[in-house]
Scaffold this active site. Structure first.
Site, PDB file in Angstrom:
ATOM      1  N   GLY A 128       0.702  -1.128   0.028  1.00  0.00           N
ATOM      2  CA  GLY A 128      -0.020   0.224  -0.025  1.00  0.00           C
ATOM      3  C   GLY A 128       0.767   1.267  -0.013  1.00  0.00           C
TER       4      GLY A 128
ATOM      5  N   SER B  77      20.797 -15.284  12.674  1.00  0.00           N
ATOM      6  CA  SER B  77      19.828 -15.485  13.464  1.00  0.00           C
ATOM      7  C   SER B  77      19.603 -16.908  14.243  1.00  0.00           C
ATOM      8  CB  SER B  77      18.275 -14.846  13.163  1.00  0.00           C
ATOM      9  OG  SER B  77      17.754 -15.616  12.250  1.00  0.00           O
TER      10      SER B  77
ATOM     11  N   LYS C 148       8.593 -12.947  12.934  1.00  0.00           N
ATOM     12  CA  LYS C 148       8.994 -14.274  13.508  1.00  0.00           C
ATOM     13  C   LYS C 148       7.967 -14.834  14.683  1.00  0.00           C
ATOM     14  CE  LYS C 148      13.727 -13.817  12.537  1.00  0.00           C
ATOM     15  NZ  LYS C 148      15.372 -13.695  13.169  1.00  0.00           N
TER      16      LYS C 148
END
Length: 808
Positions: free
Chosen positions: A395, A713, A756
């Site tokens: 958007g 990570s 996550k």
């Protein structure tokens, strides 16, 4: 004068006059001894661009390539023969055998000339045709294997052959007469004095204005009679074209006379109109003067306008410059100089409009409201220059329209994707035909005010080439210190863009130049969560598709569970563009059923959804439990949202080696190596036997092996998995983790926390281990999205292991 002397005179004449093209010439009309003597099997090969050499013909060749220059100099110095072959593609710089035609000409270098422009011209004479069989090597120049080709001649008493030769002479003299390249008397004398039909055919083939591909076709014809017939066809076609050109030139001359006549008539008509008091030209200038009186422009612009208007009055209306001048003045008049729309400074109204049009995007909305607040208090402020960056379909572009509606401003948009010409931004100078202002000024004129909301869409996809770099032109547009006097090349005047609210959109910041990025306020527009997508579908997408497909409320009912099912199984994106298309597909099926049965109503279930959309397209990773040691659940971020990631490790007898599988990237492999080294260094503290690490190999695997994975990570996940394997102790149930590790045992923060966390909740995870520094991201997530999840914030790997491998 002999034919040979005449031809040499023509060469000298062509070389002394730059405006005259070289005319290929025929040498001796008797067959040269080389026709009888065998040629060497290998020869230096000279590739020619756009030129074909015929036997017996003398022609000058401009030498451009270093290899070719070395070849002709060696051949001229040694008096040796060379092979001359035309290239198939004139743009090929270093041709191979496939790039050359197979038929060429045996030739000798008669003369080398150093030209005044520092180039070298070689005068070469063709001897006889050859076939190029192979290129043996290409250094220091091309050397090829050749075979001489025989000429199949017609008998001397062949009347048809002699008639064709006479026709060739006639057609050639017609071409010479029509063409202005050489004097008629010289060209006709050269043709008439050639008595050998063999040389006549080759001379005319070489000198006529035929495309080099056509000349190559002639050279490849073995029988002279067939070559002559083909050449005659081409010459007749050329005569027809030249005749047509001559007719057109005559018509053009008549048209010019007609224009002069019309000019005289126009002058008479102008006099009559002045007597009657109605002159269209005066009407144009009078209208411009009247409109100029109401313009609130600066003295500089006013002076420039009246100067150009005075110039217009002096010009002849039939002159081409008149319309260009008139268009320029109309552009100046049409621009909204110092015309501004009044901002609506009602913050509550602006907040309501932004919330109505877009769900989420809180940071962007907050920045707009901050601007409105300062504007309300201060009364005047330079507009901010924002850059909304994020994945497609979230958007970014449509947000510009909402901002314009909230501020009560006009809206302008220009798509920069694929733009590669700087003039598209700054405009073209008026000296060019078809010149016009740049897109910035054009859209300002279209908006009708000097303070619209201006969306620069896809600013990261601006191209660059020899026309310039449009990103450099945008530096002036997007610099608040410079855009008060933006200079458009077409206007040749400064225009104030400081009140324009520029909103740029981008997907990838790495392609935006650093100076341009520095001028914009960067706001990340991240992808929507599943919960946010459900709200967007409920508030915006579903009502829009019902209206687009002529459906009424109640004819299509989709509850939250089915919306979540559609989002999860049929779309995989950060935005909602694919979801919009999927809902549209459902609406089409329902519209079809309603058209067949007006009483039809659809309350979607999973079965009906599968009937409308087919089998689910996507599947998400589900939590599979971790009852076995070495199995740990990690969290990953992707461009289309978060995912859970299983890391598995197992040990076996060996020498302490580490192996990894699962399409792991370099950074992820480094995390695994780091985890093992940490485990070796702290084995005793963690309760792991150091000898077990030395005497066992450990293998780490991340499932979904075909999917590439990378990033730091997974560091805490890998060290937990390895420790679990060596201790033989399973990890706590329904636990997931994410975080980068260091060799000192620190846990570092990572990105994509929001995505996550939502992925973990969807998968049934109940506890999550995060770095202490990621706590601030959790505080920004709405409480209802993380209800039921317990967070553990840690600073060290030891804390991670205590939580994951300790007692519940």
């Amino acid at each position: 004068m002999s034919t040979d002397d005449l031809l040499k005179d023509i060469i000298l004449e062509g070389m002394s006059d730059e405006s005259r093209e070289f005319l290929p010439l025929s040498g001796d009309e008797t067959e040269t001894p080389v026709e009888q003597d065998p040629a060497p099997e290998t020869l230096p090969i000279l590739p020619l661009r756009n030129t074909v050499l015929f036997p017996g013909v003398i022609t000058p060749i401009n030498i451009g390539r270093d290899k070719s220059l070395r070849l002709v100099r060696d051949a001229y110095k040694q008096g040796s023969l060379i092979g001359v072959v035309a290239q198939r593609d004139m743009h090929t710089e270093n041709p191979t055998l496939e790039d050359l035609y197979s038929t060429g000409t045996l030739a000798s270098v008669l003369k080398l000339l150093e030209m005044p422009d520092q180039t070298t011209t070689a005068i070469i004479q063709g001897k006889r045709r050859l076939s190029l069989d192979d290129i043996l090597y290409d250094e220091p120049y091309h050397v090829g294997k050749i075979t001489l080709k025989q000429e199949e001649r017609a008998p001397a008493d062949d009347e048809e052959y002699n008639a064709i030769a006479d026709s060739l002479k006639e057609a050639t003299m017609k071409v010479v007469r029509f063409s202005g390249n050489i004097p008629d008397n010289v060209g006709m004398m050269a043709v008439k004095n050639i008595e050998s039909i063999f040389f006549l055919i080759n001379f005319v083939s070489s000198s006529t204005d035929i495309d080099y591909r056509g000349k190559q076709e002639l050279l490849e014809i073995d029988h002279l009679k067939e070559r002559a017939i083909k050449l005659l066809e081409l010459l007749n076609k050329q005569v027809n074209i030249l005749t047509l050109k001559q007719d057109i030139q005559q018509k053009v001359k008549v048209d010019i006379d007609k224009q002069q006549r019309e000019y005289l008539l126009y002058q008479q008509m102008k006099t009559i109109q002045n007597e009657l008091g109605a002159n269209p030209v005066d009407e144009d200038t009078r209208e411009l003067e009247e409109r100029a009186k109401s313009k609130k422009w600066s003295k500089q612009v006013n002076d420039a306008f009246h100067k150009e208007l005075a110039k217009l009055k002096r010009q002849n209306p039939s002159a081409p410059d008149y319309s260009m001048q008139l268009n320029y003045l109309k552009e100046l008049i049409d621009l909204p100089w110092k015309r501004y729309s009044r901002d609506n400074l009602d913050l509550k109204r602006a907040a309501r409009i932004l919330d109505e049009d877009h769900y989420g995007l809180e940071k962007v909305k907050e920045r707009i409201l901050e601007y409105l607040a300062v504007l309300k208090l201060k009364g005047n402020m330079k507009s901010p220059i924002l850059c909304l960056y994020g994945p497609p379909g979230v958007g970014k572009t449509s947000l510009g329209k909402s901002v314009a509606r909230a501020l009560n401003r006009e809206f302008a948009r220009v798509s920069l994707g694929g733009l590669h010409d700087e003039a598209e931004i700054r405009g073209h100078r008026r000296t060019y035909i078809g010149a016009m202002p740049g897109r910035i000024i054009q859209n300002i004129k279209k908006a009708g005010t000097s303070n619209p909301v201006f969306v620069l869409d896809e600013i990261d996809k601006v191209g660059r080439d020899f026309h310039g770099n449009p990103q450099s032109a945008l530096l002036e547009v997007l610099d608040p210190e410079q855009n008060t006097a933006f200079h458009d090349n077409y206007l040749d005047l400064d225009y104030d863009l400081s009140k324009v609210m520029f909103i740029a959109t981008a997907n990838d910041l790495s392609t935006i130049a650093d100076p341009l990025r520095d001028r914009m306020e960067m706001i990340e527009v991240s992808g929507y969560l599943l919960e946010e997508k459900k709200e967007i579908a409920r508030r915006h997408l579903l009502p829009k598709q019902l209206e687009n497909h002529g459906l009424k409320t109640g004819q299509l009912d989709i509850d939250d569970d089915i919306l979540a099912y559609i989002i999860d199984k049929y779309t995989r994106e950060s935005g909602v563009r694919g979801l919009d298309k999927t809902i549209a597909k459902i609406a089409r099926r329902v519209a079809k059923n309603v058209a067949l049965d007006p009483t039809y109503k659809a309350a979607l279930t999973r079965e009906i959804t599968r009937e409308f959309l087919g089998a689910p397209v996507f599947t998400r990773e589900e939590y599979q439990g971790n009852e076995q040691p070495g199995v740990v659940t990690g969290l990953a971020w992707t461009a289309v949202g978060g995912e859970i990631l299983h890391v598995e490790s197992s040990i076996s007898k060996g020498k302490g080696l580490l192996t990894m599988t699962g399409s792991l990237g370099e950074v992820m492999k480094e995390s695994a190596t780091l985890a093992l080294e940490y485990l070796k260094a702290r084995a005793s503290e963690l309760g792991v036997d150091p000898r077990a690490i030395e005497e066992h190999n450990i293998h780490v695997h991340v499932p979904a092996g075909a999917v590439p994975k990378d990033g730091p990570s997974a560091g805490v996940t890998m060290v937990t998995s390895m420790t679990s394997s060596f201790l033989g102790r399973a990890v706590r149930k329904a636990l997931a983790m994410t975080g980068e590790i260091t060799l000192r045992g620190k846990v570092l923060p990572v990105g994509g926390i929001r995505e996550k966390i939502l992925a973990a909740k969807r998968a049934g995870i109940q506890e999550i281990i995060l770095c202490e520094e990621n706590k601030k991201e959790i505080e920004e997530i709405k409480p209802e999205y993380i209800d039921g999840i317990r967070f553990h914030f840690v600073k060290s790997i030891r804390e991670v292991l205590d939580i994951a491998l300790g007692d519940d």
